[in-house]
Design an enzyme around this catalytic site. Structure first.
Site, PDB file in Angstrom:
ATOM      1  N   CYS A 381      -8.208 -23.857  29.512  1.00 45.68           N
ATOM      2  CA  CYS A 381      -7.924 -23.462  30.891  1.00 45.68           C
ATOM      3  C   CYS A 381      -6.705 -22.532  30.939  1.00 45.68           C
ATOM      4  O   CYS A 381      -5.566 -22.996  30.824  1.00 45.68           O
ATOM      5  CB  CYS A 381      -7.681 -24.711  31.743  1.00 45.68           C
ATOM      6  SG  CYS A 381      -7.104 -24.339  33.403  1.00 45.68           S
ATOM      7  N   CYS A 384      -4.263 -23.158  33.804  1.00 49.57           N
ATOM      8  CA  CYS A 384      -3.371 -24.320  33.626  1.00 49.57           C
ATOM      9  C   CYS A 384      -2.290 -24.028  32.590  1.00 49.57           C
ATOM     10  O   CYS A 384      -1.115 -24.285  32.817  1.00 49.57           O
ATOM     11  CB  CYS A 384      -4.150 -25.537  33.129  1.00 49.57           C
ATOM     12  SG  CYS A 384      -5.617 -25.918  34.069  1.00 49.57           S
ATOM     13  N   ASP A 385      -2.708 -23.523  31.436  1.00 46.63           N
ATOM     14  CA  ASP A 385      -1.829 -23.534  30.275  1.00 46.63           C
ATOM     15  C   ASP A 385      -1.302 -22.166  29.860  1.00 46.63           C
ATOM     16  O   ASP A 385      -0.450 -22.084  28.973  1.00 46.63           O
ATOM     17  CB  ASP A 385      -2.571 -24.163  29.081  1.00 46.63           C
ATOM     18  CG  ASP A 385      -3.031 -25.568  29.400  1.00 46.63           C
ATOM     19  OD1 ASP A 385      -2.327 -26.247  30.166  1.00 46.63           O
ATOM     20  OD2 ASP A 385      -4.092 -25.979  28.905  1.00 46.63           O
TER      21      ASP A 385
END
Ligand code: NAP
Length: 570
Positions: A381, A384-385
């Site tokens: 992701c 997200c990261d």
């Protein structure tokens, strides 16, 4: 205590006017006073301390229910509370341990505001089931949830911890740790993806967002749900068994249960309730599905370019005007009978119809090292990261829309990114290909990843093979984002006995009916174009079919065996 910035007569504001207006309206429902206390040390994360101070000051100016004070990290008050990180923002520190280590930026702004709310209403917000799992806890728990500001999953996990701390303030301490502002802490626990949850300084670790009840069980028992299951220690209501242990549920009997809150599920919800059905949407993870993780969407009509999360927030707000959306409630089984019995992590629903919009999960490479270094260099992701790799070197693997969107997002975040693709041509849409070229993102063509290498602690590189000449090479990277498509989440559909098509997706007719009477499917689960617009169209069709079949239950008159094309099955 030294009030900061603070006189209520100051005309200048930090928060934009529309946000202030919305918050002021929301704060009208606050009940008890909430004290916010910020601890900061000059020279450490100064801009984040400033941001937090301004944010909190504005909140205290919007309602007399919120007070705000700023202290030095070296103050007696910091010593009294045991605060050591700068900045640390405490919510009601004399009553509970709910702390934000680092500025509550981006997505975390939401969990911060929700924490204030719950603290003011003097409620934990946990489900009855979660409270019953939490009840036997007798030992202390320190729950640290590592987050990044762009992670849509993170606030959900933070709120699980906050709710537990509010429910059991003497035993549970909850900390939301912004990882880039707390690099030493993140390094100590080897955080490589978020949300990353550390309980009792490493006694138990969890990766990703969990359904609420599962989180509480893992926190109480300091073991993963899988381990608890093996030991037979998982409470019945988390083990897919119906029966004892459920708290009160609402509603018990419904016309329609929609499983999944992506674009298809949310649209189905709007259409179903507008048609007069009593319906509920159950979502085990976050609202918005895969789209909420897409950095930018450029092909949704009406929005030339919009972050996926923003688009889904708008859509979910619209849906919630009609239908309850239960986030964090996982469907564990559906049984066929006179009606459909839907067993969840919180209760049992008896439904006339079910629409499955369970979407798809990331496809894994299957290369050695992928599982070992998941969350420690291997990521799926980018929203997200991606933030964790600023200034570092990563590879994006894949050649579809997701891979190219992710690569562009990472590049814009300041990540040194290379795309690795198994062919000599992308399948992604032309504008994305052009953007990748314009941005000068290097591409390694005709190449597959044979192994993700690491030093035992983190991924350090990739072993590559050129598919044309079989030449192997190594590429040193700090991380890899795997973006090689999706696998339909068909478990529930299969357990119900619905037919699948030859590509492994749930087979439906043009009315989105599956081969099982009363069960419909839409969105990524049924394959096809897998676009937001198609998911939306399918969701609306499924809802109208459910309405039609409830009004004229053809399946009761003439059930026919499943045949895959399922045009006459209902
Ligand atoms: P996708 O379109 O299926 O693309 C997957 C990519 O991964 C392909 O390039 C494929 O290579 C490669 N691949 C598959 N298995 C592989 C393996 N084992 N090893 C190496 N490479 C492998 O998946 P996606 O990009 O996630 O998109 C999924 C759906 O969502 C699509 O319908 C897409 O249009 C949609 N989507 C839309 C947007 C948007 O419009 N903004 C954004 C994201 C996704 P080959 O090309 O050689 O098969």
């Amino acid at each position: 205590m030294t009030p900061l910035f603070g006189k209520k007569t100051e005309p200048d504001w930090f928060l934009p006017e529309d946000v202030r207006k919305q918050l002021k309206e929301t704060f009208a429902d606050l009940k008890n006073p909430v004290a916010l206390e910020l601890f900061a040390k000059a020279g450490v994360n100064d801009e984040f301390s400033d941001y937090t101070a301004k944010f909190a000051t504005d909140l205290s100016r919007l309602t007399d229910k919120i007070t705000f004070a700023r202290h030095e990290l070296s103050s007696d008050r910091a010593k009294e509370l045991g605060v050591t990180a700068s900045p640390t923002l405490c919510v009601n520190p004399d009553k509970c341990h709910v702390r934000f280590l680092g500025a509550p930026l981006g997505e975390e702004g939401k969990s911060f505001i929700t924490a204030i709310f719950l603290a003011s209403l003097a409620t934990s917000g946990l489900s009855e089931t979660s409270l019953s799992i939490l009840e036997p806890l007798e030992e202390e728990r320190l729950v640290q949830v590592f987050v990044s500001p762009t992670c849509p999953y993170c606030p959900g996990q933070v709120m699980h911890a906050v709710k537990c701390a509010l429910a059991r303030p003497k035993l549970v301490r909850a900390e939301c740790v912004e990882m880039s502002e707390n690099p030493e802490l993140a390094e100590r626990y080897n955080v490589g993806s978020v949300p990353h949850t550390v309980i009792n300084e490493g006694a138990h670790t969890g990766l990703g967002l969990m359904p609420e009840e599962r989180f509480v069980a893992e926190m109480v028992h300091l073991a993963s749900a899988e381990e608890l299951k093996k030991e037979g220690a998982l409470p019945d209501f988390l083990d897919g068994k119906t029966g004892a242990g459920y708290g009160s549920i609402e509603p018990g009997e419904v016309d329609l249960v929609i499983v999944g809150a992506g674009p298809a599920g949310l649209t189905a919800g709007i259409y179903a309730v507008r048609a007069g059905l009593k319906a509920v949407i159950l979502e085990k993870s976050i609202v918005g599905g895969q789209v909420a993780l897409t950095p930018v969407v450029e092909n949704y009509p009406g929005f030339a370019s919009v972050p996926g999360k923003q688009l889904m927030d708008i859509m979910s707000e619209h849906a919630r005007q009609y239908i309850p959306v239960h986030e964090g409630e996982e469907v564990e089984g559906i049984e066929r009978g006179e009606s459909l019995t839907v067993t969840t992590s919180r209760g049992v629903y008896t439904a006339k119809t079910v629409i499955l919009t369970t979407g798809a999960a990331y496809r894994q490479l299957g290369a050695p090292g992928e599982d070992v270094y998941f969350g420690r260099g291997v990521n799926y992701c980018a929203s997200c990261d991606g933030y964790l790799y600023k200034g570092k070197k990563v590879a994006v693997i894949g050649g579809g829309n997701t891979a190219l969107t992710d690569a562009l997002h990472l590049k814009h975040l300041g990540v040194e990114v290379t795309i690795i693709h198994r062919r000599d041509e992308f399948r992604a849409q032309v504008p994305l290909r052009e953007s990748v070229e314009r941005e000068g993102i290097p591409i390694i063509w005709n190449t597959v990843v044979e192994e993700i290498m690491g030093d035992g602690k983190r991924a350090t590189g990739l072993r590559l093979r050129n598919v044309r000449d079989d030449a192997t090479s190594e590429l040193a990277v700090d991380g890899a984002f795997v973006a090689i498509g999706q696998v339909a989440a068909t478990e529930l559909a299969k357990s119900l006995g619905t037919d699948l098509n030859e590509s492994g997706f749930v087979a439906v007719d043009s009315a989105m009916r599956t081969s099982v009477p009363g069960v419909y499917a839409a969105g990524d689960l049924v394959g096809g174009l897998q676009q937001i617009v198609t998911a939306i169209g399918e969701g609306s069709v499924a809802a109208m079919s459910a309405f039609e079949d409830i009004s004229h239950p053809r399946w009761k008159k003439a059930p026919t065996p499943a045949n895959g094309s399922n045009t006459e099955n209902a």
